[in-house]
Write a protein that holds these residues in place. Structure first.
Motif, short mmCIF file in Angstrom:
data_model
loop_
_atom_site.label_atom_id
_atom_site.label_comp_id
_atom_site.label_asym_id
_atom_site.label_seq_id
_atom_site.Cartn_x
_atom_site.Cartn_y
_atom_site.Cartn_z
N GLY A 179 0.78 -1.37 -0.05
CA GLY A 179 0.11 -0.18 0.11
C GLY A 179 0.63 1.23 0.09
N PHE A 180 2.28 1.00 -0.01
CA PHE A 180 2.97 2.26 -0.04
C PHE A 180 3.34 2.74 -1.32
CE2 PHE A 180 7.18 4.71 -0.01
CZ PHE A 180 6.94 5.88 0.77
N GLU A 181 3.08 4.00 -1.56
CA GLU A 181 3.27 4.37 -2.94
C GLU A 181 4.04 5.63 -3.14
OE1 GLU A 181 3.77 4.30 -6.69
OE2 GLU A 181 2.09 2.83 -5.96
N ALA A 182 5.38 5.41 -3.38
CA ALA A 182 6.40 6.59 -3.51
C ALA A 182 6.24 7.43 -4.61
CB ALA A 182 7.82 5.75 -3.70
N GLY A 183 5.43 7.12 -5.61
CA GLY A 183 5.02 8.01 -6.65
C GLY A 183 6.23 8.01 -7.75
N SER A 184 5.71 8.66 -8.72
CA SER A 184 6.73 8.70 -9.79
C SER A 184 8.00 9.81 -9.70
CB SER A 184 6.08 8.79 -11.31
OG SER A 184 5.41 10.03 -11.14
N GLN A 185 7.87 10.65 -8.57
CA GLN A 185 8.77 11.86 -8.61
C GLN A 185 9.83 11.57 -7.83
OE1 GLN A 185 7.85 14.19 -11.11
NE2 GLN A 185 6.43 12.97 -11.66
N VAL A 186 10.25 10.51 -7.54
CA VAL A 186 11.26 10.32 -6.41
C VAL A 186 12.57 10.32 -7.49
CG1 VAL A 186 12.59 8.45 -5.24
CG2 VAL A 186 10.33 8.46 -5.08
N ARG A 187 13.30 11.39 -6.90
CA ARG A 187 14.67 11.55 -7.79
C ARG A 187 15.90 11.19 -6.98
NH1 ARG A 187 17.73 15.75 -5.68
NH2 ARG A 187 16.82 16.65 -3.74
N ARG A 188 15.85 10.77 -5.76
CA ARG A 188 16.90 10.16 -5.00
C ARG A 188 16.17 9.37 -3.66
NH1 ARG A 188 20.80 13.36 -0.95
NH2 ARG A 188 19.02 14.26 -0.41
N VAL A 189 16.99 8.30 -3.50
CA VAL A 189 16.70 7.45 -1.97
C VAL A 189 17.72 7.52 -1.20
CG1 VAL A 189 16.30 5.29 -1.34
CG2 VAL A 189 15.35 5.93 -3.67
N VAL A 190 17.47 8.01 0.06
CA VAL A 190 18.21 7.96 0.84
C VAL A 190 17.98 6.95 2.01
CG1 VAL A 190 19.45 9.58 3.02
CG2 VAL A 190 18.47 10.59 0.71
N LEU A 191 19.08 5.95 2.38
CA LEU A 191 18.98 4.82 3.31
C LEU A 191 19.59 5.34 4.79
CD1 LEU A 191 19.83 2.09 1.24
CD2 LEU A 191 17.50 3.03 1.52
N LEU A 192 18.88 5.30 5.78
CA LEU A 192 19.29 5.75 7.29
C LEU A 192 19.23 4.53 8.04
CD1 LEU A 192 17.34 9.22 7.44
CD2 LEU A 192 19.89 8.89 6.67
N ALA A 193 20.27 4.31 9.00
CA ALA A 193 20.37 3.00 9.55
C ALA A 193 21.58 3.24 10.31
CB ALA A 193 20.21 1.61 8.61
N CYS A 194 21.66 2.27 11.40
CA CYS A 194 22.66 2.32 12.49
C CYS A 194 23.12 0.74 12.59
CB CYS A 194 22.49 2.68 13.94
SG CYS A 194 21.99 4.56 13.95
N GLY A 195 24.55 0.34 12.69
CA GLY A 195 25.11 -0.96 12.95
C GLY A 195 24.61 -1.78 12.00
N THR A 196 24.03 -3.06 11.91
CA THR A 196 23.96 -4.08 11.04
C THR A 196 23.09 -3.59 10.07
OG1 THR A 196 24.12 -5.84 12.94
CG2 THR A 196 22.93 -6.35 10.70
N SER A 197 21.97 -2.73 10.55
CA SER A 197 20.92 -2.23 9.47
C SER A 197 21.67 -1.16 8.62
CB SER A 197 19.83 -1.62 10.27
OG SER A 197 19.07 -2.19 10.92
N TYR A 198 22.58 -0.59 8.94
CA TYR A 198 23.74 0.22 8.16
C TYR A 198 24.16 -0.45 6.89
CZ TYR A 198 27.48 3.23 6.54
OH TYR A 198 28.29 4.04 5.77
#
Length: 300
Positions: A179-198
């Motif tokens: 159900g999550f719709e990012a849309g067609s206008q995403v120009r950049r993705v930024v991933l944020l995390a710590c530790g193992t998730s990073y």
């Protein structure tokens, strides 16, 4: 004047260097000053403090109740039949109940024989909806393995299968994101995390840029807020956290959202803090991870 200095000036003796002891002194001070209940004493104490905390308070003056409070630290209430539990994470509760209530920042909960009451620091009643956890106690047991880490290494194929099930649409060359719709206008993705998730995010960067041909950056959530990050509408900021309660990642997601970015959580715990703070959430289905070294959650 700092709280510790003020309390010492009144003759109180500290036996540790931890900030938590300040809370204990403030609660006792409120009780001696005439606070009618333990709950009101905790409220009065917390109105004086700032920062992260997860407190569970007992008093011999009020032996028939327990008061707990949280801010920027995980806490979950387990709802059993004629019994109630408190823990910092869901796995500790699975042996007793699968009905849980996730507290939000600033919540204060009072536990008595008759049930629970959730309020804020000013005493306003709050409504929190319980959630049913799909994990069962057997998933948190060793299942014949000598230790949890080996069990969870061998659970990786199942965890990945469960996470992708229903989301991959090979006949349409597409994926369904719950159900999550990012849309067609995403120009950049930024991933944020710590530790193992990073480190999972570092792998994700290669996969996203390869498959979507969209620029992708990976940032340590603990550093993100402190460098005046360039985030704006058109960016999709993804917070990755097994527990969904990592304080630095939660704060970074809130910062990105305030700057106009769309936000998405990837985590393993339904209705956790980061999921609630984000515009959407993708839940992995790795089940509880007991081993210290994250294996199946990293892969999922």
């Amino acid at each position: 004047m700092g709280l510790r200095v003020r309390l010492k000036a009144t003759g109180r003796t500290f036996t540790s260097e931890t900030d938590t002891e300040i809370a204990a002194h403030l609660i006792e001070e409120a009780l001696k000053a005439g606070a009618p209940t333990l709950l009101e004493a905790v409220r009065k104490a917390l109105r004086q403090v700032e920062g992260a905390y997860a407190l569970v308070v007992l008093s011999d003056l009020h032996p028939d109740r327990v008061v707990a409070a949280k801010n920027a630290s995980p806490m979950v209430v387990g709802l059993g039949r004629g019994e109630t539990f408190l823990a910092s994470d869901v796995p500790a509760l699975l042996e007793h109940t699968r009905e849980v209530l996730f507290l939000e920042d600033g919540d204060i909960v009072e536990l008595t024989r008759d049930g629970i009451q959730v309020t804020d620091v000013e005493g306003h009643a709050l409504s929190r909806t319980p959630k049913t956890i799909s994990w069962n106690a057997a998933q948190a047991e060793k299942a014949g393995y000598p230790h949890f880490m080996l069990k969870e290494i061998h659970e990786q194929p199942r965890a990945v299968t469960d996470t992708l099930r229903g989301r991959l649409l090979p006949d349409k060359n597409d994926a369904f994101l719950d159900g999550f719709e990012a849309g067609s206008q995403v120009r950049r993705v930024v991933l944020l995390a710590c530790g193992t998730s990073y480190h999972a995010g570092l792998v994700g960067k290669f996969l996203i840029e390869s498959a979507a041909r969209i620029p992708c950056e990976v940032d340590l959530a603990s550093e993100f807020r402190y460098r005046d990050p360039v985030v704006q509408p058109g960016d999709l900021v993804v917070g990755i956290s097994q527990s969904g309660e990592t304080a630095d990642t939660l704060a970074a997601i809130k910062e990105a959202k305030a700057r106009g970015a769309r936000t998405l959580a990837i985590c393993n715990v339904v209705d956790s803090a980061i999921a609630r703070a984000s515009d959407g959430a993708l839940y992995t289905h790795a089940g509880p991870e007991i081993g210290v070294a994250s294996t199946k959650c990293f892969t999922a």
